[in-house]
Design a protein around this motif. Structure first.
Motif, PDB file in Angstrom:
ATOM      1  N   LEU A  30       0.828  -1.211   0.000  1.00  0.00           N
ATOM      2  CA  LEU A  30       0.000   0.000   0.000  1.00  0.00           C
ATOM      3  C   LEU A  30       0.860   1.259   0.000  1.00  0.00           C
ATOM      4  O   LEU A  30       0.544   2.233  -0.688  1.00  0.00           O
ATOM      5  CB  LEU A  30      -0.940  -0.016   1.210  1.00  0.00           C
ATOM      6  CG  LEU A  30      -2.058  -1.060   1.149  1.00  0.00           C
ATOM      7  CD1 LEU A  30      -2.687  -1.260   2.525  1.00  0.00           C
ATOM      8  CD2 LEU A  30      -3.126  -0.648   0.135  1.00  0.00           C
ATOM      9  N   MET A  48      -8.071   6.266  -1.134  1.00  0.00           N
ATOM     10  CA  MET A  48      -8.038   4.892  -0.645  1.00  0.00           C
ATOM     11  C   MET A  48      -8.315   3.913  -1.777  1.00  0.00           C
ATOM     12  O   MET A  48      -7.598   2.914  -1.952  1.00  0.00           O
ATOM     13  CB  MET A  48      -9.064   4.730   0.475  1.00  0.00           C
ATOM     14  CG  MET A  48      -9.163   3.322   1.044  1.00  0.00           C
ATOM     15  SD  MET A  48     -10.352   2.285   0.144  1.00  0.00           S
ATOM     16  CE  MET A  48     -11.891   3.078   0.599  1.00  0.00           C
ATOM     17  N   THR A  51      -5.457   3.713  -4.327  1.00  0.00           N
ATOM     18  CA  THR A  51      -4.315   3.009  -3.757  1.00  0.00           C
ATOM     19  C   THR A  51      -4.557   1.508  -3.740  1.00  0.00           C
ATOM     20  O   THR A  51      -3.656   0.722  -4.060  1.00  0.00           O
ATOM     21  CB  THR A  51      -4.038   3.519  -2.327  1.00  0.00           C
ATOM     22  OG1 THR A  51      -3.818   4.935  -2.368  1.00  0.00           O
ATOM     23  CG2 THR A  51      -2.817   2.838  -1.733  1.00  0.00           C
ATOM     24  N   CYS A  52      -5.766   1.109  -3.394  1.00  0.00           N
ATOM     25  CA  CYS A  52      -6.099  -0.319  -3.388  1.00  0.00           C
ATOM     26  C   CYS A  52      -6.000  -0.911  -4.789  1.00  0.00           C
ATOM     27  O   CYS A  52      -5.487  -2.018  -4.972  1.00  0.00           O
ATOM     28  CB  CYS A  52      -7.499  -0.541  -2.817  1.00  0.00           C
ATOM     29  SG  CYS A  52      -7.614  -0.285  -1.029  1.00  0.00           S
ATOM     30  N   GLU A  59     -10.317  -3.097   0.029  1.00  0.00           N
ATOM     31  CA  GLU A  59     -10.445  -2.054   1.047  1.00  0.00           C
ATOM     32  C   GLU A  59     -10.215  -2.616   2.449  1.00  0.00           C
ATOM     33  O   GLU A  59      -9.694  -1.925   3.324  1.00  0.00           O
ATOM     34  CB  GLU A  59     -11.819  -1.395   0.954  1.00  0.00           C
ATOM     35  CG  GLU A  59     -12.042  -0.629  -0.336  1.00  0.00           C
ATOM     36  CD  GLU A  59     -13.406   0.011  -0.400  1.00  0.00           C
ATOM     37  OE1 GLU A  59     -14.075   0.100   0.657  1.00  0.00           O
ATOM     38  OE2 GLU A  59     -13.810   0.441  -1.496  1.00  0.00           O
ATOM     39  N   PHE A  62      -6.717  -2.314   3.255  1.00  0.00           N
ATOM     40  CA  PHE A  62      -6.297  -0.935   3.472  1.00  0.00           C
ATOM     41  C   PHE A  62      -6.503  -0.567   4.937  1.00  0.00           C
ATOM     42  O   PHE A  62      -5.600  -0.044   5.600  1.00  0.00           O
ATOM     43  CB  PHE A  62      -7.086   0.028   2.588  1.00  0.00           C
ATOM     44  CG  PHE A  62      -6.662   1.459   2.728  1.00  0.00           C
ATOM     45  CD1 PHE A  62      -5.706   2.005   1.896  1.00  0.00           C
ATOM     46  CD2 PHE A  62      -7.214   2.276   3.719  1.00  0.00           C
ATOM     47  CE1 PHE A  62      -5.290   3.327   2.036  1.00  0.00           C
ATOM     48  CE2 PHE A  62      -6.823   3.595   3.868  1.00  0.00           C
ATOM     49  CZ  PHE A  62      -5.857   4.121   3.024  1.00  0.00           C
TER      50      PHE A  62
END
Length: 219
Positions: A30, A48, A51-52, A59, A62
């Motif tokens: 991550l 978020m 990035t995932c 998620e 994350f």
């Protein structure tokens, strides 16, 4: 077998890895994904979900590592700036003693750090000031980064009349100069060679070494 652990069963080894090792590996994925997005598209684009997608994780993973997007942004910034600080410290510890050579040794080490991965310069000098979420941590990290600069300037000047404010102001002035010079050099539009930018920044630092605004107690 999948990596997903469900129900009330205790975390198990998977492919020879302990659960904590897998968590650490996912966190690293991550951070690397955040560094890629932040260093190319900017901090605002480092969401978020983005990035995932970049990391190839859900998620759920994350939030296993970060309570919020803000925590991820800070983790990426920490990675870049604290490694840059350590690069400076290592360079200072292995530098020649003669001031002219010392400055160029340290500037070359830092420039190499930036040049090896130009995303680092964008994150450190541009994105760190681009979103409110990074403002407080960015200010703290500037102090972390400028501390070895201030110490080296004191060492180079050999002037025991300088007060701490002078050292702090000089290190901040150099950080500002570095920010704009490297930002210009890293844009991709500049044809300035690495040797030229190293020499120019070294000359800027040499000019700053003897700046002393310490008040004269006799006046």
């Amino acid at each position: 077998m999948t990596e997903i652990e469900t129900g009330r069963s205790a975390p198990r080894r998977w492919r020879g890895q302990e659960p904590e090792d897998r968590r650490a590996a996912r966190r690293e994925q991550l951070i690397e994904a955040g560094l890629e997005i932040m260093g190319t598209d900017g901090a605002a684009a480092t969401t978020m979900r983005a990035t995932c997608r970049q990391a190839g994780l859900t998620e759920r993973y994350f939030y296993e590592s970060f309570a919020s997007r803000d925590e991820l942004l800070v983790a990426v910034l920490d990675r870049v700036v604290l490694t840059a600080r350590d690069t400076l410290i290592t360079a200072l510890q292995t530098s020649p003693t003669e001031p002219h050579d010392l400055i160029r040794h340290v500037v070359r080490a830092f420039t190499d750090y930036i040049a090896r991965d130009r995303r680092r310069g964008k994150i450190m000098f541009v994105e760190s000031q681009s979103v409110p979420e990074l403002a407080q941590r960015g200010e703290q990290l500037v102090k972390e980064f400028t501390a070895p600069i201030a110490a080296s300037l004191d060492r180079l000047s050999g002037d025991d009349t300088r007060d701490k404010v002078t050292s702090q102001l000089n290190s901040i002035a150099i950080f500002g100069a570095l920010a704009f010079l490297y930002q210009h050099w890293l844009t991709g539009n500049s044809r300035i060679s690495k040797s030229r930018i190293i020499e120019h920044i070294s000359l800027v630092i040499e000019a700053q070494v003897n700046v002393n605004s310490t008040p004269d107690p006799t006046r």
